[in-house]
Design a protein around this motif. Structure first.
Motif, PDB file in Angstrom:
ATOM      1  N   THR A  42       0.842  -1.193   0.000  1.00 26.74           N
ATOM      2  CA  THR A  42       0.000   0.000   0.000  1.00 26.74           C
ATOM      3  C   THR A  42       0.879   1.246   0.000  1.00 26.74           C
ATOM      4  OG1 THR A  42      -0.110   0.044   2.428  1.00 26.74           O
ATOM      5  CG2 THR A  42      -1.836  -1.179   1.266  1.00 26.74           C
ATOM      6  N   GLY A  43       0.290   2.348  -0.448  1.00 21.85           N
ATOM      7  CA  GLY A  43       1.008   3.613  -0.465  1.00 21.85           C
ATOM      8  C   GLY A  43       0.106   4.735  -0.926  1.00 21.85           C
ATOM      9  N   SER A  44       0.708   5.853  -1.275  1.00 19.05           N
ATOM     10  CA  SER A  44      -0.063   7.032  -1.649  1.00 19.05           C
ATOM     11  C   SER A  44       0.462   7.641  -2.937  1.00 19.05           C
ATOM     12  CB  SER A  44       0.008   8.088  -0.543  1.00 19.05           C
ATOM     13  OG  SER A  44      -0.469   7.572   0.678  1.00 19.05           O
ATOM     14  N   LEU A  45      -0.432   8.312  -3.611  1.00 15.99           N
ATOM     15  CA  LEU A  45      -0.077   9.159  -4.748  1.00 15.99           C
ATOM     16  C   LEU A  45      -0.848  10.455  -4.527  1.00 15.99           C
ATOM     17  CD1 LEU A  45       1.546   9.144  -7.433  1.00 15.99           C
ATOM     18  CD2 LEU A  45      -0.592   8.557  -8.588  1.00 15.99           C
ATOM     19  N   GLY A  46      -0.204  11.395  -3.858  1.00 14.90           N
ATOM     20  CA  GLY A  46      -0.927  12.580  -3.407  1.00 14.90           C
ATOM     21  C   GLY A  46      -1.958  12.179  -2.382  1.00 14.90           C
ATOM     22  N   ASN A  47      -3.214  12.604  -2.569  1.00 14.51           N
ATOM     23  CA  ASN A  47      -4.268  12.246  -1.629  1.00 14.51           C
ATOM     24  C   ASN A  47      -4.944  10.915  -1.967  1.00 14.51           C
ATOM     25  OD1 ASN A  47      -5.456  13.971  -3.902  1.00 14.51           O
ATOM     26  ND2 ASN A  47      -7.318  13.129  -3.001  1.00 14.51           N
ATOM     27  N   LEU A  48      -4.485  10.245  -3.030  1.00 16.24           N
ATOM     28  CA  LEU A  48      -5.058   8.965  -3.425  1.00 16.24           C
ATOM     29  C   LEU A  48      -4.345   7.813  -2.731  1.00 16.24           C
ATOM     30  CD1 LEU A  48      -5.404   9.534  -7.276  1.00 16.24           C
ATOM     31  CD2 LEU A  48      -7.155   9.874  -5.515  1.00 16.24           C
ATOM     32  N   LYS A  66      -9.882  16.380  -6.451  1.00 13.57           N
ATOM     33  CA  LYS A  66      -8.948  17.133  -5.609  1.00 13.57           C
ATOM     34  C   LYS A  66      -7.509  16.841  -6.023  1.00 13.57           C
ATOM     35  CE  LYS A  66      -7.842  18.127  -0.774  1.00 13.57           C
ATOM     36  NZ  LYS A  66      -8.199  17.854   0.634  1.00 13.57           N
ATOM     37  N   TRP A  67      -7.240  15.590  -6.360  1.00 17.06           N
ATOM     38  CA  TRP A  67      -5.892  15.190  -6.778  1.00 17.06           C
ATOM     39  C   TRP A  67      -5.495  15.906  -8.072  1.00 17.06           C
ATOM     40  CZ3 TRP A  67      -4.379  12.278 -11.175  1.00 17.06           C
ATOM     41  CH2 TRP A  67      -3.047  11.847 -11.165  1.00 17.06           C
ATOM     42  N   TYR A  68      -6.440  16.039  -9.001  1.00 14.82           N
ATOM     43  CA  TYR A  68      -6.114  16.611 -10.305  1.00 14.82           C
ATOM     44  C   TYR A  68      -6.263  18.129 -10.347  1.00 14.82           C
ATOM     45  CZ  TYR A  68      -6.107  17.478 -15.315  1.00 14.82           C
ATOM     46  OH  TYR A  68      -5.823  17.979 -16.554  1.00 14.82           O
TER      47      TYR A  68
END
Length: 311
Positions: A42-48, A66-68
């Protein structure tokens, strides 16, 4: 008109994928978890939030808008959605346009004349949905999703998130339609892939459904007793029901009392149904006995216009 979108890309969607060795290279806050059925990273890509095992990768638990776009006070149109999915594909180095869509929120903010609570108070029952009222929001819960109305400015302030100048000192009502399970069945397609979200025909159908489901909610209009409009005993009976509903505090209060009486065993299921139906029939009559509420007229107009504008 899109906010949250969740995706799932499987090995069968992307031949030759080695998710466990490739995806972690492009995300942050990486953690490895060992379960009985294998490793999950698991991990993150910005707020995703990103998770993967050897068979699939999931993108979830965050607003794609929000991410884009930087915030979710805006919503994504077709072009924004296409570009967001392309950016997600580039950053993760996998074809996210082929991914299955596992959740969609179709939503829009409206700057209104009155506080959001005024409009919520005039939204009544909806077929096959449970109406749940909270201090600053209103939900229509269905098994696989539902509708939500809430005060967007209050939500932003509660999360200590910045408020754009456009929305300062304004009344902002958010209307969302949430699809959380069995999306393909509800949207009448064999499967729902990410690329379909920016297909013009599908996008228009989705917006039309967002509008039509709102319009299917029974509206609680202002009661105006007009004795000149009475023509027979049936009209008199309905006027009596309307007067009772008004005295109790409105249709929602009336319906709540029926539900409570049924739960206490004072009314049978059939009796409760008949009373609810009588109240709905009375509130739906025309000819001057019920007039359209000004707030509901305003909201109706904005939702219909939003579908035309965001196509």
């Amino acid at each position: 008109m899109f906010d949250t979108i969740n995706f799932k890309l499987t090995r069968s969607d992307y031949n030759g994928a080695d998710f466990l060795s490739e995806v972690p290279c492009y995300i942050t806050d990486v953690s490895e978890h060992l379960y009985s059925n294998g490793i999950v990273i698991t991990g993150s890509l910005g707020n995703l939030k990103i998770s993967c095992n050897e068979y699939q990768v999931k993108v979830k638990d965050g607003s794609l808008c929000k991410w884009y776009l930087g915030d979710n006070l805006q919503t994504m149109n077709r072009k924004d959605t296409k570009m967001a999915i392309e950016k997600l594909s580039d950053l993760l180095h996998i074809p996210m346009n082929k991914a299955m869509v596992t959740r969609i929120d179709v939503s829009q903010n409206f700057i209104m004349k009155h506080p959001p609570k005024v409009y919520m108070n005039h939204l009544g029952t909806m077929k096959n949905a449970t109406r749940l009222e909270e201090p600053n929001s209103l939900y229509y819960r269905k098994k696989d999703g539902g509708l939500c109305f809430y005060d967007k400015v209050r939500e932003q302030k509660s999360k200590n998130e910045p408020l754009p100048e456009l929305y300062k000192d304004r009344n902002v009502l958010r209307y969302e339609q949430r699809y959380k399970r069995r999306l393909a069945k509800h949207l009448n397609v064999s499967e729902l892939r990410a690329a379909m979200l920016y297909d013009e025909a599908f996008y228009i159908e989705l917006l039309n459904k967002w509008r039509d489901d709102y319009l299917s909610i029974q509206k609680i209009n202002d009661i105006q007793l007009n004795f000149e409009a009475m023509r027979n005993k049936k009209d008199l009976n309905k006027m009596g029901v309307l007067s009772l509903i008004e005295r109790i505090g409105g249709l929602n209060s009336f319906m709540s009392q029926i539900t409570e009486a049924q739960q206490q065993g004072k009314l049978s299921k059939k009796q409760a149904y008949d009373l609810r139906q009588a109240a709905k029939d009375a509130c739906s009559i025309k000819d001057g006995l019920v007039v359209e509420n000004e707030a509901i007229a305003e909201l109706n107009k904005k939702i219909v216009e939003a579908v035309r504008f965001y196509r």
